[in-house]
Structure formats: C-alpha cells, structure tokens
Motif scaffolding. Structure first.
Motif, PDB file in Angstrom:
ATOM      1  N   LEU A  13     -32.187   0.950 -29.993  1.00  0.00           N
ATOM      2  CA  LEU A  13     -32.046   1.111 -28.541  1.00  0.00           C
ATOM      3  C   LEU A  13     -33.177   1.932 -27.917  1.00  0.00           C
ATOM      4  O   LEU A  13     -33.141   2.210 -26.710  1.00  0.00           O
ATOM      5  CB  LEU A  13     -30.691   1.744 -28.221  1.00  0.00           C
ATOM      6  N   ALA A  14     -34.176   2.293 -28.719  1.00  0.00           N
ATOM      7  CA  ALA A  14     -35.300   3.085 -28.215  1.00  0.00           C
ATOM      8  C   ALA A  14     -35.962   2.367 -27.041  1.00  0.00           C
ATOM      9  O   ALA A  14     -36.213   1.167 -27.077  1.00  0.00           O
ATOM     10  CB  ALA A  14     -36.308   3.323 -29.328  1.00  0.00           C
ATOM     11  N   GLY A  15     -36.210   3.125 -25.992  1.00  0.00           N
ATOM     12  CA  GLY A  15     -36.849   2.561 -24.811  1.00  0.00           C
ATOM     13  C   GLY A  15     -35.889   1.862 -23.862  1.00  0.00           C
ATOM     14  O   GLY A  15     -36.233   1.604 -22.716  1.00  0.00           O
ATOM     15  N   LEU A  16     -34.701   1.554 -24.324  1.00  0.00           N
ATOM     16  CA  LEU A  16     -33.700   0.894 -23.486  1.00  0.00           C
ATOM     17  C   LEU A  16     -32.813   1.935 -22.800  1.00  0.00           C
ATOM     18  O   LEU A  16     -32.478   1.800 -21.627  1.00  0.00           O
ATOM     19  CB  LEU A  16     -32.846  -0.061 -24.324  1.00  0.00           C
ATOM     20  N   CYS A  17     -32.436   2.963 -23.565  1.00  0.00           N
ATOM     21  CA  CYS A  17     -31.560   4.000 -23.023  1.00  0.00           C
ATOM     22  C   CYS A  17     -31.659   5.252 -23.895  1.00  0.00           C
ATOM     23  O   CYS A  17     -32.148   5.199 -25.020  1.00  0.00           O
ATOM     24  CB  CYS A  17     -30.111   3.509 -22.970  1.00  0.00           C
ATOM     25  N   ASP A  18     -31.181   6.369 -23.355  1.00  0.00           N
ATOM     26  CA  ASP A  18     -31.075   7.598 -24.141  1.00  0.00           C
ATOM     27  C   ASP A  18     -29.805   7.497 -24.963  1.00  0.00           C
ATOM     28  O   ASP A  18     -28.780   7.007 -24.481  1.00  0.00           O
ATOM     29  CB  ASP A  18     -31.001   8.825 -23.236  1.00  0.00           C
ATOM     30  N   VAL A  19     -29.863   7.971 -26.206  1.00  0.00           N
ATOM     31  CA  VAL A  19     -28.709   7.890 -27.097  1.00  0.00           C
ATOM     32  C   VAL A  19     -28.262   9.299 -27.452  1.00  0.00           C
ATOM     33  O   VAL A  19     -29.059  10.112 -27.923  1.00  0.00           O
ATOM     34  CB  VAL A  19     -29.065   7.102 -28.388  1.00  0.00           C
ATOM     35  N   TYR A  20     -26.993   9.590 -27.196  1.00  0.00           N
ATOM     36  CA  TYR A  20     -26.368  10.852 -27.595  1.00  0.00           C
ATOM     37  C   TYR A  20     -25.350  10.507 -28.674  1.00  0.00           C
ATOM     38  O   TYR A  20     -24.534   9.607 -28.477  1.00  0.00           O
ATOM     39  CB  TYR A  20     -25.672  11.520 -26.405  1.00  0.00           C
ATOM     40  N   CYS A  21     -25.381  11.224 -29.791  1.00  0.00           N
ATOM     41  CA  CYS A  21     -24.528  10.878 -30.930  1.00  0.00           C
ATOM     42  C   CYS A  21     -23.394  11.881 -31.125  1.00  0.00           C
ATOM     43  O   CYS A  21     -23.553  13.068 -30.875  1.00  0.00           O
ATOM     44  CB  CYS A  21     -25.361  10.822 -32.211  1.00  0.00           C
ATOM     45  N   ALA A  22     -22.273  11.359 -31.585  1.00  0.00           N
ATOM     46  CA  ALA A  22     -21.123  12.169 -31.975  1.00  0.00           C
ATOM     47  C   ALA A  22     -20.700  11.689 -33.355  1.00  0.00           C
ATOM     48  O   ALA A  22     -20.762  10.502 -33.648  1.00  0.00           O
ATOM     49  CB  ALA A  22     -19.984  12.000 -30.965  1.00  0.00           C
ATOM     50  N   MET A  23     -20.281  12.619 -34.207  1.00  0.00           N
ATOM     51  CA  MET A  23     -19.904  12.253 -35.575  1.00  0.00           C
ATOM     52  C   MET A  23     -18.480  11.740 -35.689  1.00  0.00           C
ATOM     53  O   MET A  23     -18.125  11.145 -36.691  1.00  0.00           O
ATOM     54  CB  MET A  23     -20.100  13.449 -36.523  1.00  0.00           C
ATOM     55  N   ASP A  24     -17.666  11.982 -34.668  1.00  0.00           N
ATOM     56  CA  ASP A  24     -16.292  11.480 -34.712  1.00  0.00           C
ATOM     57  C   ASP A  24     -15.758  11.323 -33.295  1.00  0.00           C
ATOM     58  O   ASP A  24     -16.423  11.689 -32.329  1.00  0.00           O
ATOM     59  CB  ASP A  24     -15.393  12.407 -35.554  1.00  0.00           C
ATOM     60  N   GLY A  25     -14.568  10.786 -33.205  1.00  0.00           N
ATOM     61  CA  GLY A  25     -13.978  10.510 -31.905  1.00  0.00           C
ATOM     62  C   GLY A  25     -13.703  11.747 -31.080  1.00  0.00           C
ATOM     63  O   GLY A  25     -13.935  11.756 -29.868  1.00  0.00           O
ATOM     64  N   ALA A  26     -13.227  12.800 -31.724  1.00  0.00           N
ATOM     65  CA  ALA A  26     -12.932  14.031 -30.993  1.00  0.00           C
ATOM     66  C   ALA A  26     -14.207  14.597 -30.363  1.00  0.00           C
ATOM     67  O   ALA A  26     -14.195  15.070 -29.222  1.00  0.00           O
ATOM     68  CB  ALA A  26     -12.293  15.053 -31.925  1.00  0.00           C
ATOM     69  N   GLN A  27     -15.317  14.528 -31.100  1.00  0.00           N
ATOM     70  CA  GLN A  27     -16.585  15.024 -30.575  1.00  0.00           C
ATOM     71  C   GLN A  27     -17.051  14.165 -29.397  1.00  0.00           C
ATOM     72  O   GLN A  27     -17.596  14.689 -28.420  1.00  0.00           O
ATOM     73  CB  GLN A  27     -17.633  15.028 -31.697  1.00  0.00           C
ATOM     74  N   ALA A  28     -16.825  12.868 -29.465  1.00  0.00           N
ATOM     75  CA  ALA A  28     -17.201  11.973 -28.364  1.00  0.00           C
ATOM     76  C   ALA A  28     -16.387  12.287 -27.104  1.00  0.00           C
ATOM     77  O   ALA A  28     -16.932  12.353 -26.000  1.00  0.00           O
ATOM     78  CB  ALA A  28     -17.008  10.517 -28.778  1.00  0.00           C
ATOM     79  N   VAL A  29     -15.081  12.497 -27.280  1.00  0.00           N
ATOM     80  CA  VAL A  29     -14.217  12.834 -26.142  1.00  0.00           C
ATOM     81  C   VAL A  29     -14.638  14.184 -25.554  1.00  0.00           C
ATOM     82  O   VAL A  29     -14.717  14.346 -24.323  1.00  0.00           O
ATOM     83  CB  VAL A  29     -12.729  12.838 -26.563  1.00  0.00           C
ATOM     84  N   LYS A  30     -14.945  15.134 -26.411  1.00  0.00           N
ATOM     85  CA  LYS A  30     -15.381  16.457 -25.956  1.00  0.00           C
ATOM     86  C   LYS A  30     -16.676  16.344 -25.150  1.00  0.00           C
ATOM     87  O   LYS A  30     -16.842  17.015 -24.129  1.00  0.00           O
ATOM     88  CB  LYS A  30     -15.586  17.389 -27.146  1.00  0.00           C
ATOM     89  N   PHE A  31     -17.593  15.489 -25.587  1.00  0.00           N
ATOM     90  CA  PHE A  31     -18.848  15.266 -24.859  1.00  0.00           C
ATOM     91  C   PHE A  31     -18.555  14.804 -23.433  1.00  0.00           C
ATOM     92  O   PHE A  31     -19.139  15.303 -22.470  1.00  0.00           O
ATOM     93  CB  PHE A  31     -19.701  14.237 -25.608  1.00  0.00           C
ATOM     94  N   LEU A  32     -17.620  13.861 -23.287  1.00  0.00           N
ATOM     95  CA  LEU A  32     -17.270  13.367 -21.946  1.00  0.00           C
ATOM     96  C   LEU A  32     -16.596  14.461 -21.118  1.00  0.00           C
ATOM     97  O   LEU A  32     -16.858  14.587 -19.916  1.00  0.00           O
ATOM     98  CB  LEU A  32     -16.370  12.142 -22.048  1.00  0.00           C
ATOM     99  N   GLU A  33     -15.733  15.261 -21.768  1.00  0.00           N
ATOM    100  CA  GLU A  33     -15.079  16.367 -21.058  1.00  0.00           C
ATOM    101  C   GLU A  33     -16.110  17.358 -20.524  1.00  0.00           C
ATOM    102  O   GLU A  33     -16.011  17.826 -19.384  1.00  0.00           O
ATOM    103  CB  GLU A  33     -14.105  17.098 -21.993  1.00  0.00           C
ATOM    104  N   GLU A  34     -17.095  17.675 -21.361  1.00  0.00           N
ATOM    105  CA  GLU A  34     -18.133  18.629 -20.948  1.00  0.00           C
ATOM    106  C   GLU A  34     -18.951  18.072 -19.788  1.00  0.00           C
ATOM    107  O   GLU A  34     -19.271  18.803 -18.851  1.00  0.00           O
ATOM    108  CB  GLU A  34     -19.046  18.965 -22.133  1.00  0.00           C
ATOM    109  N   ARG A  35     -19.281  16.810 -19.841  1.00  0.00           N
ATOM    110  CA  ARG A  35     -20.054  16.201 -18.746  1.00  0.00           C
ATOM    111  C   ARG A  35     -19.249  16.259 -17.440  1.00  0.00           C
ATOM    112  O   ARG A  35     -19.793  16.580 -16.389  1.00  0.00           O
ATOM    113  CB  ARG A  35     -20.446  14.762 -19.084  1.00  0.00           C
ATOM    114  N   ARG A  36     -17.958  15.937 -17.554  1.00  0.00           N
ATOM    115  CA  ARG A  36     -17.112  15.966 -16.354  1.00  0.00           C
ATOM    116  C   ARG A  36     -16.992  17.396 -15.813  1.00  0.00           C
ATOM    117  O   ARG A  36     -17.102  17.620 -14.613  1.00  0.00           O
ATOM    118  CB  ARG A  36     -15.736  15.397 -16.662  1.00  0.00           C
ATOM    119  N   SER A  37     -16.778  18.367 -16.708  1.00  0.00           N
ATOM    120  CA  SER A  37     -16.607  19.756 -16.257  1.00  0.00           C
ATOM    121  C   SER A  37     -17.887  20.313 -15.629  1.00  0.00           C
ATOM    122  O   SER A  37     -17.828  21.224 -14.807  1.00  0.00           O
ATOM    123  CB  SER A  37     -16.143  20.652 -17.410  1.00  0.00           C
TER     124      SER A  37
END
Length: 190
Positions: A13-37
């Motif tokens: 996906l290089a050059g198409l978009c920025d990629v942020y990685c999470a190792m599990d589902g809880a980390q992915a949900v936390k990432f969205l929570e932090e962005r919203r907060s």
C-alpha cells in the motif's frame, strides 16, 4: 496481524495511503478511541485480519460499526483471512459489517487494487456524491477489477502448468533419447 504480514501490507500500500498497524483487535479499537478523543478523523479505511489474538476480526468489525461508524462509505472495513471455507467466512464478515474481503494468501496487486477502489469510493462519498451512486459505482469497479485479476491469475496458472508440462515432456524426451543412444551403442558394441 503478525509483523511479517504487516510489512507486506505496508509495502503493497506504499504511496497509496498511510498505514497504522495494531497487533490485535483491542489495540485497533483503542487506536480509534484515541483518535476520537483527540477530535481526529477516523481512518479512511480499516484492514482487519479475521484471525487475531483476543478479539476476532468479526468481533472487532462489529464493535467498530457499533461504536465508531456504521456507514461503509465513511469508514470502509476490508477483512483478510485464510479461514476456510472462504465463502462462508466472507458472508459472516459481511454480516458483521465488513465492506470487502480479501482471501489469504493474497496477491499484493489484488489487495492494492481493492484498497484503491475503497479509498476512491470514500473520497467520492466525502466529496458529496450520493451513497447509492458511490455504492453502485464502487461495486461495479470492484467487480471489474476482481474479474480482470481473476482472469490474469488464471492465465498465469495456466502458463505455469504449461511450463511444468513442457519441462516434464522435455525431460522424458531427453531420457528417451539417452536410452535409445545407449541401445544403439550397445548393439554396435556387440
């Protein structure tokens, strides 16, 4: 997903978009929570593996749809999985709120094309295009792209099979020629 697969996705996906990685589902949900907060926008799209430690991709997808964004055009969720049967896995993913599905092992070109279509559709939606038009146009583009890639993959597999058969036939012919040479030499020696 694991770090190796994350790197493959980043490169694809290089050059198409920025990629942020999470190792599990809880980390992915936390990432969205932090962005919203922090009053930051949600990602343009989410790429989820179905088989993750802790929460499954299905559970994460449902939670993201319930807590963050129900609209597929505002936050598309693409799921990837090696889980079989793939048709049933994909159907379950659609029931939990995914937008699209990529089976593993995936072709990086297929992944990139699907993500490009999803991102273009989101951009169209964000620019005020009607949801019905975006959905129909995205589905049409996606089906066309999938068909083109499937056709190309079938051609590549057929060429690989033909190459293997040709190689086997050449080896058999070479063995046959050597066998005949030995027989001729043996008969001449007698």
């Amino acid at each position: 997903d694991d770090e190796v697969n994350q790197e493959v996705v980043k490169v694809a996906l290089a050059g198409l978009c920025d990629v942020y990685c999470a190792m599990d589902g809880a980390q992915a949900v936390k990432f969205l929570e932090e962005r919203r907060s922090q009053n930051l926008s949600l990602p343009d799209t989410v790429l989820l593996d179905i088989q993750m430690p802790g929460m499954s991709g299905f559970e994460v997808c449902e939670e993201m749809r319930q807590r963050f964004e129900a609209n597929h055009c505002k936050m598309p969720i693409v799921m990837i999985s090696a889980k079989v049967p793939q048709d049933q896995t994909a159907l379950k993913g659609f029931r939990t709120g995914m937008t699209d599905f990529v089976p593993k092992p995936f072709n990086t070109e297929v992944l990139r094309k699907k993500m490009q279509v999803v991102l273009e559709s989101k951009k169209d939606f964000d620019l005020g295009a009607s949801t019905a038009f975006v959905t129909a146009e995205a589905c049409s583009r996606l089906k066309d792209a999938e068909q083109q890639l499937e056709d190309e993959q079938a051609r590549v597999k057929a060429l690989e099979r033909l190459s293997q058969l040709t190689q086997r036939k050449a080896e058999a012919l070479e063995d046959h020629v050597k066998s005949n040479e030995y027989k001729i030499q043996a008969s001449q020696a007698e």
